[in-house]
Design a protein around this motif. Structure first.
Motif, PDB file in Angstrom:
ATOM      1  N   GLU A 134       1.161  -1.130  -0.271  1.00  0.00           N
ATOM      2  CA  GLU A 134      -0.175   0.114   0.281  1.00  0.00           C
ATOM      3  C   GLU A 134       1.208   1.346   0.084  1.00  0.00           C
ATOM      4  N   LEU A 135       1.966   1.266   0.740  1.00  0.00           N
ATOM      5  CA  LEU A 135       2.605   2.361   0.436  1.00  0.00           C
ATOM      6  C   LEU A 135       3.613   2.526  -0.226  1.00  0.00           C
ATOM      7  N   LYS A 136       3.409   2.413  -1.286  1.00  0.00           N
ATOM      8  CA  LYS A 136       3.538   2.052  -2.776  1.00  0.00           C
ATOM      9  C   LYS A 136       3.017   3.313  -3.447  1.00  0.00           C
ATOM     10  N   GLU A 137       1.306   2.969  -3.550  1.00  0.00           N
ATOM     11  CA  GLU A 137       0.925   3.574  -4.201  1.00  0.00           C
ATOM     12  C   GLU A 137       0.183   4.944  -3.214  1.00  0.00           C
ATOM     13  N   ILE A 138       1.079   5.106  -2.372  1.00  0.00           N
ATOM     14  CA  ILE A 138       0.396   6.395  -1.310  1.00  0.00           C
ATOM     15  C   ILE A 138       1.128   7.480  -1.977  1.00  0.00           C
ATOM     16  N   ALA A 139       1.165   8.789  -1.375  1.00  0.00           N
ATOM     17  CA  ALA A 139       1.786   9.937  -1.243  1.00  0.00           C
ATOM     18  C   ALA A 139       1.143  10.700  -0.306  1.00  0.00           C
ATOM     19  N   VAL A 140       1.940  11.306   0.841  1.00  0.00           N
ATOM     20  CA  VAL A 140       1.354  11.780   1.748  1.00  0.00           C
ATOM     21  C   VAL A 140       2.231  13.555   1.996  1.00  0.00           C
TER      22      VAL A 140
END
Length: 486
Positions: A134-140
């Motif tokens: 999931e971390l590969k698909e998000i930006a914060v």
């Protein structure tokens, strides 16, 4: 410059008429029409940089919280072309521009609080509740929206120390917008009898959010707004993706994953520039969560589309406004991972007598709505025809509601079908296999893929005995195991 721009438009129009002198007739009405258009352009550019003349009544009605979305949807979509970004220079306090587009951007804006600070906990929750995939698909994107440079520097240092690997990996960006880009924040209209400092606080918050949305417009396919004092549900991205997939083919502007404030509101990224302009247009009129309601109404989403359980929870005890106590909690929130259904795309139909607008599609949804049919008879059915053949692992059907506990399916069965054919009435299956009977109005079965040897094209709820009571199908949930190769 703006006057010159309008004048050049008028000059070009006059040159056009000079070239047309050879024509026998010239229409004075047409000339006046062109002249009026030019004058309107002049008025637009001189009088207001953000608001079109036709939107002034919109501002007035918005201020009284009596906006009529249907009346203004055409103007807002077509006349107010707000698809372009706002010209702002952002400061990168941590991180660099993203090397590639992501699936979801999570945006939050933070200011210095008089009591408590939850920003670090919020960022921690976002990352800890996400799997490696999931971390590969998000930006914060964190916007530090306070003008206290010492506070900003201290916060950036804390974020950089605690989340260095996420910054290096391109998952976390911290930005700031200088004061010079903000509109006037003093002497604003005091709508709703709010004190002056409250008006200034909520007006600045609208501008903060507008700048944040503007920055995030091209970073991902979707965008979700959080506040800086939020706790996330486990694997929230996977849940969001399933919901988006289940809404494929349907129109929506905002999907809501929390019922509180501006928490958990999801948008298509292509709508962010328009929303940013909208917040700037009405920044002093009302709080952002009220403007959100009007925005989706203007874009023709009349009703709230909210999902349960909620994916995000308010955890702050002290508000960012004067440190006041804020004990609001979302009682629909579930922190642990929950099994949200896939509900793959399908066509829905029934031969039951549908009551008012409680149509068949409302049962095959994870939001709080349902199908309602008048007293069904033996042989009546509710049918689902999947767009593609699927493997199903689990099925759950719930009928009736808390306030209408007798409007359940008293006698019924659930069946799955194969060998789909077309007909005048639409596509349907020729062969069905019964998986079981309803018990107390409900049906649930697991390990379906081990009990059904074929790829499933259809599913139907069959009434096996007539009943006097009406029937509410509250929810139909389908979990898939894998999509068979075509």
């Amino acid at each position: 410059v703006t006057v010159l721009y309008a004048f050049l438009h008028m000059r070009r129009s006059l040159k056009y008429f000079d070239k047309m002198r050879y024509l026998r007739k010239r229409s004075a009405v047409s000339f006046l029409g062109i002249l009026v258009i030019c004058l309107l352009f002049m008025n637009l550019y001189i009088e207001d940089g953000y608001v079109l003349e036709g939107d002034k009544q919109l501002i007035k009605e918005t201020a009284t919280h009596q906006l009529n979305p249907e009346r203004y949807v055409h103007n807002f979509k077509d006349l107010s072309n707000f698809s372009g970004s706002i010209n702002i220079s952002y400061r990168y306090l941590a991180g660099t521009p993203l090397p590639r587009k992501r699936y979801l951007t999570i945006g939050l804006s933070s200011v210095k609080r008089k009591k408590g600070n939850y920003l670090l906990e919020t960022i921690k929750s976002i990352f800890e509740q996400s799997s490696y995939e999931e971390l590969k698909e998000i930006a914060v994107v964190v916007q530090l929206a306070d003008f206290d440079s010492a506070w900003c520097e201290g916060m950036v240092q804390d974020i950089s120390q605690k989340f260095a690997h996420h910054i290096i990996a391109g998952r976390l960006i911290v930005i700031h917008v200088p004061l010079e880009y903000y509109p006037v924040l003093d002497g604003l209209k005091r709508n709703y009898n709010d004190p002056e400092d409250r008006v200034k606080f909520r007006s600045k918050q609208n501008v903060d959010y507008a700048f944040l949305l503007n920055f995030c417009a091209n970073l991902s396919d979707y965008y979700v707004m959080l506040e800086d004092d939020v706790r996330c549900s486990k694997n929230f991205l996977t849940a969001v993706k399933k919901v988006i997939t289940s809404r494929e083919g349907s129109y929506w502007v905002t999907l809501e994953f929390s019922k509180l404030g501006y928490i958990g509101k999801l948008y298509h990224s292509h709508d962010l520039p328009r929303l940013a302009h909208f917040l700037l247009m009405f920044y002093q009129e009302m709080p952002c969560d009220w403007l959100l309601i009007h925005f989706r109404g203007l874009l023709a989403q009349k009703e709230v589309i909210r999902f349960k359980p909620s994916l995000f929870q308010h955890m702050g005890y002290y508000s960012s406004y004067k440190g006041a106590e804020n004990k609001l909690k979302d009682d629909d929130f579930e922190e642990e991972s929950f099994d949200i259904p896939d509900n793959p795309p399908a066509n829905l139909h029934t031969n039951m007598n549908v009551f008012e607008n409680y149509e068949a599609s409302k049962a095959y949804s994870s939001i709080d709505e349902y199908f309602w049919g008048k007293a069904p008879s033996t042989g009546d059915f509710y049918g689902i025809v999947f767009e593609k053949p699927i493997k199903i692992s689990k099925i759950k059907v719930v009928t009736g509601t808390e306030d209408r506990q007798n409007d359940i399916l008293h006698h019924g069965a659930l069946e799955v079908g194969e060998k789909i054919v077309g007909s005048k009435k639409g596509r349907q299956c020729t062969t069905y296999l019964r998986l079981g009977e309803f018990r107390n109005g409900n049906f649930e079965i697991t390990d379906v893929e081990h009990k059904v040897l074929f790829d499933i094209n259809c599913m139907r709820i069959l009434v096996t005995k007539s009943q006097k009571e009406w029937l509410i199908i509250r929810s139909i949930s389908v979990w898939t195991s894998q999509t068979p190769n075509q």
